[in-house]
Motif scaffolding. Structure first.
Motif, short mmCIF file in Angstrom:
data_model
loop_
_atom_site.label_atom_id
_atom_site.label_comp_id
_atom_site.label_asym_id
_atom_site.label_seq_id
_atom_site.Cartn_x
_atom_site.Cartn_y
_atom_site.Cartn_z
N SER A 252 28.19 37.71 33.22
CA SER A 252 26.78 38.09 33.11
C SER A 252 26.43 39.20 34.08
CB SER A 252 25.88 36.88 33.40
OG SER A 252 26.16 35.81 32.52
N ARG A 253 25.47 40.00 33.69
CA ARG A 253 24.93 41.01 34.60
C ARG A 253 24.14 40.33 35.71
NH1 ARG A 253 23.86 46.48 31.79
NH2 ARG A 253 22.30 46.65 33.45
N LEU A 254 24.07 40.97 36.85
CA LEU A 254 23.34 40.38 37.97
C LEU A 254 21.86 40.25 37.69
CD1 LEU A 254 25.79 40.20 39.78
CD2 LEU A 254 24.51 41.37 41.58
N ASP A 255 21.35 41.09 36.79
CA ASP A 255 19.92 41.00 36.45
C ASP A 255 19.64 39.93 35.40
OD1 ASP A 255 20.97 42.26 34.22
OD2 ASP A 255 19.95 44.16 34.56
N ASP A 256 20.65 39.14 35.03
CA ASP A 256 20.49 38.02 34.10
C ASP A 256 20.15 36.78 34.92
OD1 ASP A 256 20.62 35.99 32.26
OD2 ASP A 256 22.71 36.33 31.70
N ALA A 257 18.85 36.49 35.04
CA ALA A 257 18.40 35.38 35.89
C ALA A 257 18.91 34.03 35.40
CB ALA A 257 16.87 35.36 35.95
N ALA A 258 19.16 33.90 34.11
CA ALA A 258 19.60 32.61 33.56
C ALA A 258 20.99 32.22 34.04
CB ALA A 258 19.57 32.67 32.04
N ALA A 284 45.70 31.69 39.41
CA ALA A 284 44.59 32.60 39.10
C ALA A 284 44.62 33.86 39.95
CB ALA A 284 43.26 31.88 39.30
N GLU A 285 45.67 34.06 40.71
CA GLU A 285 45.76 35.22 41.61
C GLU A 285 45.58 36.54 40.86
OE1 GLU A 285 48.96 37.31 44.72
OE2 GLU A 285 49.57 35.66 43.41
N ASN A 286 46.09 36.60 39.63
CA ASN A 286 46.03 37.83 38.84
C ASN A 286 44.68 38.04 38.16
OD1 ASN A 286 48.68 37.75 39.58
ND2 ASN A 286 49.52 37.88 37.52
N CYS A 287 43.82 37.03 38.20
CA CYS A 287 42.55 37.07 37.45
C CYS A 287 41.44 37.71 38.28
CB CYS A 287 42.14 35.67 37.04
SG CYS A 287 43.32 34.86 35.94
N THR A 288 40.47 38.26 37.57
CA THR A 288 39.30 38.82 38.24
C THR A 288 38.47 37.70 38.86
OG1 THR A 288 38.22 38.85 36.07
CG2 THR A 288 39.17 40.92 36.86
N GLU A 289 37.69 38.06 39.86
CA GLU A 289 36.98 37.07 40.68
C GLU A 289 35.96 36.28 39.85
OE1 GLU A 289 36.80 35.02 44.01
OE2 GLU A 289 37.95 36.89 43.94
N GLN A 290 35.91 34.97 40.10
CA GLN A 290 35.00 34.06 39.40
C GLN A 290 34.04 33.42 40.41
OE1 GLN A 290 37.77 31.44 37.25
NE2 GLN A 290 39.06 33.21 36.87
N MET A 291 33.58 32.25 40.14
CA MET A 291 32.72 31.47 41.04
C MET A 291 31.42 32.19 41.38
SD MET A 291 34.58 28.81 41.15
CE MET A 291 33.61 27.88 42.31
N GLY A 292 30.98 33.09 40.48
CA GLY A 292 29.71 33.77 40.68
C GLY A 292 29.70 34.87 41.71
N VAL A 293 30.86 35.26 42.21
CA VAL A 293 30.93 36.32 43.22
C VAL A 293 30.58 37.65 42.56
CG1 VAL A 293 32.41 37.54 44.85
CG2 VAL A 293 32.68 35.06 44.52
N TRP A 297 31.03 46.13 37.30
CA TRP A 297 31.34 45.80 35.91
C TRP A 297 32.83 45.83 35.60
CZ3 TRP A 297 33.50 49.83 32.97
CH2 TRP A 297 33.46 51.09 33.58
N HIS A 298 33.55 46.84 36.14
CA HIS A 298 34.95 47.00 35.78
C HIS A 298 35.86 46.01 36.49
CE1 HIS A 298 36.11 49.09 39.58
NE2 HIS A 298 34.86 49.49 39.55
N GLU A 299 35.31 45.25 37.45
CA GLU A 299 36.09 44.22 38.11
C GLU A 299 35.72 42.81 37.64
OE1 GLU A 299 35.74 44.73 42.32
OE2 GLU A 299 36.75 46.68 42.31
N ARG A 300 34.86 42.73 36.62
CA ARG A 300 34.48 41.43 36.06
C ARG A 300 34.69 41.36 34.55
NH1 ARG A 300 34.91 40.99 40.53
NH2 ARG A 300 33.59 40.03 42.14
N LEU A 301 34.46 42.45 33.83
CA LEU A 301 34.63 42.41 32.37
C LEU A 301 36.07 42.10 31.95
CD1 LEU A 301 32.28 45.30 31.18
CD2 LEU A 301 32.09 42.87 30.56
#
Length: 448
Positions: A252-258, A284-293, A297-301
């Motif tokens: 989600s985008r950071l401006d997505d309050a939901a 999960a070392e190879n995966c992009t960061e999760q847990m809401g960090v 855009w190019h490091e999450r999509l």
């Protein structure tokens, strides 16, 4: 892989291409695709650095194919004669801050382009699950990410240049070339080498992603549209072993309050307590960061980081696109095959893609859901499963991904694309002698 010294074939090169060395690896240094399941039929590869070198090589060779980042799992890019690599055609040519476009060489990887765009304040609307793939290779095969409002990676294209069989450069733009443009963009490498691509941009943005585990299949059935629309990009991962979705990735985008915080319960799924890989047993070392960090855009999509091996690595892949309104019926049809599929599967991914107007895009004029299969590298077993899967998906007129493994007949493929015949005429116009055709294109496109 450590490569041995190569031999320049300058004496064997045809006239006019002496400025462009062709390299030939020693016999035991076979060229393979990314996953290692395809050994290319020639080890003669040219690595042009300029458009002029591309033109000279194409003009003076009777048969060749274009080789990108080698992420296709079938022989769509194979040749028995010569391969022309886009590896060194990887530059940003210009950034137009007035038109909000960027023009790049076709061989540039998204993982190289995206950080540059972000630094300049721009973004692309979407990325695929891994950033290791080239721009030209991705758009010509209609490769995609996810999101109900996001088209495949070809949709930001507003212009491109192609060197065709006669060595000439042809420019196509969305504004001027109308319907022909839609035939050229997803061209399967059949029209020539894409040397330049112009992409429409948007302002850069920040994102976060949360992962949820064990989504009951009944919840997906009853709330499919709400679930796949729960973020900017949503992916569902399942191994079809249980009556559930293993993991739900919501980007989600950071401006997505939901989606500013993880929900304790997402339609019966629970929030992950650590970063996860789509394949549960893999780190999960190879995966992009999760847990809401938060991150750009190019490091999450993408699901995977640029500097790491994505997915499993040693694998096979298949993927089929069905109309979004029939998605749950198609998912349930595959779920019934779970016991047959799961022993040979690493993971399946379910994603949404918006409709487009590209003639040979699997999402041509229909919002789609893609059912993706990451298989263990056992082709004898997978080759027996694919016809079974394709039979189950036939009522939905499923269209396979052009760069992955499928057994759908040419006649059936032709029936599922309204512009199939028009595409063949377009190819004949720019490559009348079949310079860029190979066994895959001849059997899949031109035999129907």
């Amino acid at each position: 892989m450590k490569r041995r010294p190569f031999i320049k074939l300058s004496s064997a090169a045809t006239a006019g291409s002496a400025l462009l060395p062709v390299t030939k690896w020693l016999p035991d240094e076979k060229i393979k695709n990314w996953a290692g399941n395809i050994i290319y039929s020639t080890s003669s590869v040219a690595y042009p650095k300029t458009q002029e070198e591309v033109q000279a090589f194409i003009k003076n060779h009777a048969k060749l194919k274009i080789l990108g980042t080698r992420h296709c799992f079938n022989r769509i890019a194979d040749s028995k004669d010569y391969l022309l690599s886009t590896k060194q055609l990887n530059k940003v040519i210009s950034l137009d801050t007035q038109a909000h476009t960027v023009t790049v060489e076709g061989g540039i990887k998204y993982g190289e382009l995206a950080p540059y765009l972000h630094e300049k304040g721009y973004a692309l609307p979407n990325l695929a699950s891994l950033p290791h793939i080239s721009v030209a290779g991705s758009i010509t095969t209609a490769t995609h990410g996810s999101g109900v409002e996001n088209g495949n990676l070809a949709t930001p294209v507003v212009g491109l240049e192609i060197v065709t069989a006669d060595g000439q450069v042809h420019t196509f733009t969305k504004e001027k070339d109308s319907d022909t443009f839609n035939g050229v963009v997803v061209g399967l490498g059949a029209l020539g080498l894409i040397t330049k691509v112009t992409l429409a941009l948007q302002p850069t943005f920040q994102m976060r992603q949360f992962v949820y585990e064990r989504l009951p299949m009944d919840q997906l059935k009853n709330n499919f549209e709400k679930i796949v629309s729960a973020g900017y990009s949503v992916s569902l991962f399942t191994d079809w072993q249980n009556n559930s979705i293993n993991e739900v990735w919501i980007k989600s985008r950071l401006d997505d309050a939901a989606n500013s915080n993880a929900k304790p319960n997402f339609y019966g799924a629970t929030a992950a307590t650590k970063n996860l890989h789509p394949i549960a047993e893999v780190s999960a070392e190879n995966c992009t960061e999760q847990m809401g960090v938060p991150g750009p855009w190019h490091e999450r999509l993408p699901h995977f980081k640029m500097g790491f091996t994505p997915s499993s690595g040693v694998e096979l892949q298949s993927e089929y696109f069905v109309p979004r309104e029939q998605a749950m019926e198609a998912i349930q049809a595959i779920a019934r095959l779970g016991k047959q599929i799961s022993p040979h599967l690493f993971i399946s991914e379910i994603r949404t893609i918006a409709a487009d107007n590209f003639w040979l895009s699997p999402c041509y004029q229909r919002p789609s859901v893609a059912l993706h299969f990451t298989w263990k590298q056992d082709w004898p077993a997978v080759s027996k499963l694919l016809p079974i899967i394709e039979k189950e998906l036939a009522p939905f007129n499923a269209r396979p991904h052009w760069g992955k493994l499928f057994t759908v007949s040419p006649q059936v493929l032709a029936s599922r694309y309204d512009k199939f015949a028009d595409f063949k005429k377009l190819v004949a116009q720019y490559d009348p002698n079949g310079k860029f055709r190979n066994e895959f294109l001849n059997s899949t496109i031109f035999s129907s």
